[in-house]
Design a protein around this motif. Structure first.
Motif, PDB file in Angstrom:
ATOM      1  N   TYR A  87       0.814  -1.215   0.000  1.00 36.21           N
ATOM      2  CA  TYR A  87       0.000   0.000   0.000  1.00 36.21           C
ATOM      3  C   TYR A  87       0.849   1.268   0.000  1.00 36.21           C
ATOM      4  N   GLY A 108      -5.377  -2.715   9.087  1.00 38.68           N
ATOM      5  CA  GLY A 108      -6.097  -2.982   7.844  1.00 38.68           C
ATOM      6  C   GLY A 108      -7.412  -2.243   7.729  1.00 38.68           C
ATOM      7  N   GLU A 109      -7.868  -1.615   8.813  1.00 40.60           N
ATOM      8  CA  GLU A 109      -9.144  -0.892   8.787  1.00 40.60           C
ATOM      9  C   GLU A 109      -9.027   0.369   7.951  1.00 40.60           C
ATOM     10  N   ARG A 110     -10.097   0.694   7.245  1.00 36.59           N
ATOM     11  CA  ARG A 110     -10.135   1.879   6.382  1.00 36.59           C
ATOM     12  C   ARG A 110     -10.851   3.010   7.115  1.00 36.59           C
ATOM     13  N   ARG A 204      -5.574   3.643   5.257  1.00 39.75           N
ATOM     14  CA  ARG A 204      -5.657   2.253   5.733  1.00 39.75           C
ATOM     15  C   ARG A 204      -4.701   2.130   6.912  1.00 39.75           C
ATOM     16  N   ASP A 206      -2.052   0.750   9.106  1.00 42.97           N
ATOM     17  CA  ASP A 206      -0.981  -0.190   8.803  1.00 42.97           C
ATOM     18  C   ASP A 206      -0.528  -0.938  10.056  1.00 42.97           C
ATOM     19  N   TYR A 225      -0.220   4.674   9.057  1.00 43.10           N
ATOM     20  CA  TYR A 225      -1.257   4.437   8.052  1.00 43.10           C
ATOM     21  C   TYR A 225      -0.674   4.606   6.652  1.00 43.10           C
ATOM     22  N   THR A 228      -5.175   3.808   0.720  1.00 42.50           N
ATOM     23  CA  THR A 228      -6.064   2.645   0.628  1.00 42.50           C
ATOM     24  C   THR A 228      -5.885   1.884  -0.677  1.00 42.50           C
ATOM     25  N   GLN A 230      -3.793  -0.086  -3.545  1.00 40.05           N
ATOM     26  CA  GLN A 230      -2.563  -0.866  -3.577  1.00 40.05           C
ATOM     27  C   GLN A 230      -1.559  -0.247  -4.548  1.00 40.05           C
TER      28      GLN A 230
END
Length: 379
Positions: A87, A108-110, A204, A206, A225, A228, A230
């Protein structure tokens, strides 16, 4: 040096007559020069005459030890390098509001605009979009880019009654009080340092650098972070810097063989100081490649972290004449040439201009040089 010694040096036989025309030599110095040219993508080198000042008509009855043909083709200066799908660059969020960490997101949460990155003393530290980091308290009378981006975020979150500009007015303060009321914060009309974290877009999570229940203070790491979307990270040697120009298109091969389009979005140079006697300092070029479009993102979605192949193309020349790089000879008068092999077995040295170097070949042009021309090569 005596005359006999000079003749022996030239011919290997004492007293022999020196050859009237010596061959230009394919030496290590020539190869070194070509390496420099290749590193910058090739250069024009016009021959200024043969070793003895001739015009290219000098003949030699001895055939070269090997030959190659001039070919017409498309030449690409390209390279495939290993990359890491992830990312992109990670950014650290440091605490500025003192207290106890009462809530953290999951890795991993957005997180999007207006949402809490984490909570301190059960009050949120919020994400907003912008390029200017939050660095001061914002209150009526403040002016600047940070004020403008705060107002843009307030408007995007549904608050109004003010003009979006770079001045924090009483109308801005009223909108801030509405925002604070919605969040359950004290309605002060000012934005304290550390209450907002600005990032260019949604993030996102990290890694987490603290835990719930821990105390936090200004400057303490809370989490990191990324973007989001890739992206692929590639490390290049400094000699290959030409391959990665911002905005350049690349080809990315995913672990399952799927090929998707990418684009160089960021290029930075990083210096590793080494550790003294065991490891010398080194410099690497770090390249961030964005995956272009929804199709590319969808193809990569099943891979959180993975090794991929990235193909760079620094230059391309269509329908040009090429020879192996080893066919070039350095001319004493300057520039480069090739040894053209005639039908009767004789040879002549013809000055050429060089263009793109790629895959062990070089683009050339010169008088009488056509596709199918036979040129000399070293053994």
């Amino acid at each position: 040096m005596t005359e006999a010694t000079t003749e022996e040096t030239l011919t290997g036989e004492p007293g022999a007559e020196p050859e009237p025309h010596r061959r230009p030599r394919r030496t290590r110095r020539l190869l070194a020069a070509l390496g420099v040219l290749a590193a910058v993508g090739g250069a024009a080198a016009a021959g200024a005459g043969l070793q003895d000042g001739g015009s290219g008509e000098d003949r030699d009855d001895r055939r070269p030890p090997a030959t190659a043909e001039v070919t017409r083709q498309t030449l690409r200066d390209s390279r495939t390098e290993d990359g890491e799908l992830g990312y992109g660059t990670s950014t650290t969020a440091t605490g500025r509001v003192p207290g106890t960490v009462t809530q953290l997101p999951e890795a991993g949460e957005r997180i999007t605009r207006g949402e809490a990155l984490y909570r301190v003393d059960d009050e949120p530290v919020l994400l907003m979009y912008g390029a200017v980091p939050a660095y001061r308290e914002l209150r009526p009378g403040a002016e600047g880019r940070d004020v403008a981006q705060l107002e843009r975020n307030l408007k995007a979150l549904g608050h109004d009654g003010f003009t979006v500009d770079d001045t924090y007015t009483e109308a801005t303060a009223d909108a801030v009080r509405q925002w604070q009321q919605d969040l359950g914060l004290e309605e002060t009309g000012t934005v304290e340092p550390g209450r907002v974290v600005f990032a260019p877009a949604a993030v996102r999570v990290d890694t987490l650098d603290t835990e719930e229940g821990a105390t936090t203070a200004p400057g303490q790491k809370v989490l990191s972070y990324t973007a989001t979307a890739q992206a692929v990270t590639v490390e290049l040697d400094t000699a290959d810097r030409r391959l990665a120009e911002p905005g350049a298109k690349v080809d990315v091969e995913l672990p399952d063989g799927t090929r998707v389009d990418g684009r160089v979005s960021e290029v930075t140079t990083e210096v590793d100081p080494g550790n003294g006697a065991e490891e010398n300092p080194s410099t690497k070029v770090k390249v961030l490649v964005a995956l272009d479009g929804a199709k590319a993102q969808q193809a990569a979605a099943s891979y959180v972290l993975a090794s991929v192949d990235v193909s760079f193309t620094a230059g391309e020349r269509e329908d040009v004449l090429t020879v192996p790089v080893a066919a070039l000879v350095a001319l004493e008068g300057g520039g480069f040439g090739v040894e053209v092999v005639e039908e009767d077995g004789g040879t002549s040295y013809v000055p050429v201009e060089t263009g793109l170097f790629a895959d062990g070949r070089v683009e050339i042009s010169g008088d009488g040089i056509t596709a199918g021309t036979t040129v000399g090569m070293p053994a």
